[in-house]
Design an enzyme around this catalytic site. Structure first.
Site, PDB file in Angstrom:
ATOM      1  N   THR A   7     -18.699  -6.703  13.565  1.00  0.00           N
ATOM      2  CA  THR A   7     -19.134  -6.810  12.167  1.00  0.00           C
ATOM      3  C   THR A   7     -20.277  -5.840  11.934  1.00  0.00           C
ATOM      4  OG1 THR A   7     -19.971  -8.283  10.439  1.00  0.00           O
ATOM      5  CG2 THR A   7     -20.844  -8.632  12.622  1.00  0.00           C
ATOM      6  N   ASP A  70     -15.853 -15.003  11.706  1.00  0.00           N
ATOM      7  CA  ASP A  70     -15.251 -15.076  10.368  1.00  0.00           C
ATOM      8  C   ASP A  70     -15.739 -16.376   9.750  1.00  0.00           C
ATOM      9  OD1 ASP A  70     -13.368 -13.607   8.538  1.00  0.00           O
ATOM     10  OD2 ASP A  70     -12.622 -15.654   8.389  1.00  0.00           O
ATOM     11  N   PHE A 152     -28.597 -14.935   3.293  1.00  0.00           N
ATOM     12  CA  PHE A 152     -27.739 -13.920   2.682  1.00  0.00           C
ATOM     13  C   PHE A 152     -26.583 -14.624   1.982  1.00  0.00           C
ATOM     14  CE2 PHE A 152     -24.009 -13.806   5.553  1.00  0.00           C
ATOM     15  CZ  PHE A 152     -24.497 -14.503   6.642  1.00  0.00           C
ATOM     16  N   ASP A 155     -26.261 -18.313   0.296  1.00  0.00           N
ATOM     17  CA  ASP A 155     -27.366 -19.202   0.691  1.00  0.00           C
ATOM     18  C   ASP A 155     -28.235 -19.702  -0.473  1.00  0.00           C
ATOM     19  OD1 ASP A 155     -26.625 -19.231   3.314  1.00  0.00           O
ATOM     20  OD2 ASP A 155     -28.100 -17.769   3.996  1.00  0.00           O
TER      21      ASP A 155
HETATM   22  P1  IMP Z   1     -16.447 -12.448   6.476  1.00  0.00           P
HETATM   23  O1  IMP Z   1     -17.464 -11.375   6.779  1.00  0.00           O
HETATM   24  O2  IMP Z   1     -15.090 -11.926   6.173  1.00  0.00           O
HETATM   25  O3  IMP Z   1     -16.442 -13.500   7.556  1.00  0.00           O
HETATM   26  O4  IMP Z   1     -16.944 -13.134   5.133  1.00  0.00           O
HETATM   27  C1  IMP Z   1     -17.916 -14.121   5.115  1.00  0.00           C
HETATM   28  C2  IMP Z   1     -18.251 -14.484   3.667  1.00  0.00           C
HETATM   29  O5  IMP Z   1     -18.873 -15.755   3.632  1.00  0.00           O
HETATM   30  C3  IMP Z   1     -19.253 -13.512   3.033  1.00  0.00           C
HETATM   31  O6  IMP Z   1     -19.050 -13.488   1.645  1.00  0.00           O
HETATM   32  C4  IMP Z   1     -20.587 -14.145   3.318  1.00  0.00           C
HETATM   33  O7  IMP Z   1     -21.546 -13.810   2.379  1.00  0.00           O
HETATM   34  C5  IMP Z   1     -20.228 -15.627   3.299  1.00  0.00           C
HETATM   35  N1  IMP Z   1     -20.998 -16.297   4.336  1.00  0.00           N
HETATM   36  C6  IMP Z   1     -20.652 -16.529   5.629  1.00  0.00           C
HETATM   37  N2  IMP Z   1     -21.652 -17.114   6.306  1.00  0.00           N
HETATM   38  C7  IMP Z   1     -22.639 -17.241   5.405  1.00  0.00           C
HETATM   39  C8  IMP Z   1     -23.972 -17.739   5.543  1.00  0.00           C
HETATM   40  O8  IMP Z   1     -24.444 -18.161   6.599  1.00  0.00           O
HETATM   41  N3  IMP Z   1     -24.693 -17.691   4.414  1.00  0.00           N
HETATM   42  C9  IMP Z   1     -24.221 -17.218   3.233  1.00  0.00           C
HETATM   43  N4  IMP Z   1     -23.020 -16.718   3.057  1.00  0.00           N
HETATM   44  C10 IMP Z   1     -22.230 -16.732   4.156  1.00  0.00           C
END
Ligand code: IMP
Length: 195
Positions: A7, A70, A152, A155
């Site tokens: 990532t 994810d 982020f 949150d």
């Molecule tokens: P990924 O990168 O495809 O796994 O997408 C994750 C999504 O969920 C993104 O939009 C992130 O902002 C949101 N997300 C995942 N974990 C968190 C967190 O700990 N805080 C806020 N948003 C999160």
């Protein structure tokens, strides 16, 4: 042990580094050019494995261990949406802010001020000869406004159960203790110690 993260999401990289201090963590974008990974799995686990496998293959180095996260948000009043589509809720290329405001609007359309919800994190670990996956969850109440600028993504609208502030207002240590990602990483660390 050198651990490559599949990532380049700065929020995730920061949290994973803080939670895995015993490991040398390198985002894959520091080793090779970033590339698009099509996340077409049906759930968080499949998408985490897709990301980890894609980065392991692209690195072309049998000695690395790749870790992928994810994650996303499932809101009860929206029947679990946005779920695995959390990162692209407001469309392809959407920013965290776009997604946050779209989610606030979608909940407001239901004529409520809050809803129960949960975060899910699936962590996949891929090595030359093995593939693993673990999960962590955090249950929260989502509100229809954004408060605070810590953390982020979504949150600022998330209030963990038992608290009266959002994850945007609470300090990093509190999120570290409660979060879906830390729960999944604590399990992942047990696997990493055995490799
Ligand atoms: P990924 O990168 O495809 O796994 O997408 C994750 C999504 O969920 C993104 O939009 C992130 O902002 C949101 N997300 C995942 N974990 C968190 C967190 O700990 N805080 C806020 N948003 C999160």
């Amino acid at each position: 042990m050198k651990l490559v993260l599949a990532t380049s999401n700065k929020g995730k990289v920061r949290e994973i580094k803080a939670l895995c201090e015993d490991f040398e963590i390198i985002p894959y974008s520091e080793l090779i050019d970033e590339f698009e990974i099509v996340e077409d799995g049906d759930d968080f686990k499949e998408n985490a494995l897709i990301k980890a496998r894609a980065v392991f293959k692209a690195l072309n180095d049998e000695n690395v261990i790749v870790l992928a996260d994810d994650s996303g948000i499932s809101v009860d009043i929206l029947d679990g949406k946005p779920g695995i589509y959390s990162a692209r809720y407001a469309g392809a290329g959407a920013t965290d802010k776009d997604n946050l405001h779209k989610l606030i609007d979608a909940i407001k359309e239901k004529n409520v001020k809050s809803s129960s919800a949960h975060y899910t994190a699936a962590i996949a670990i891929v090595t030359k000869e093995s593939q693993y996956s673990v999960h962590g969850w955090m249950h929260v109440e989502v509100i229809t406004k954004a408060l605070g600028d810590k953390g982020f993504g979504y949150d600022p609208m998330f209030i963990p159960l038992g608290y009266d502030k959002t994850l945007g207002q609470l300090d990093d240590e509190t999120k570290k203790r409660l979060s879906h990602r830390s729960k999944a990483l604590n399990l992942a660390k047990i696997i990493l110690q055995t490799l």
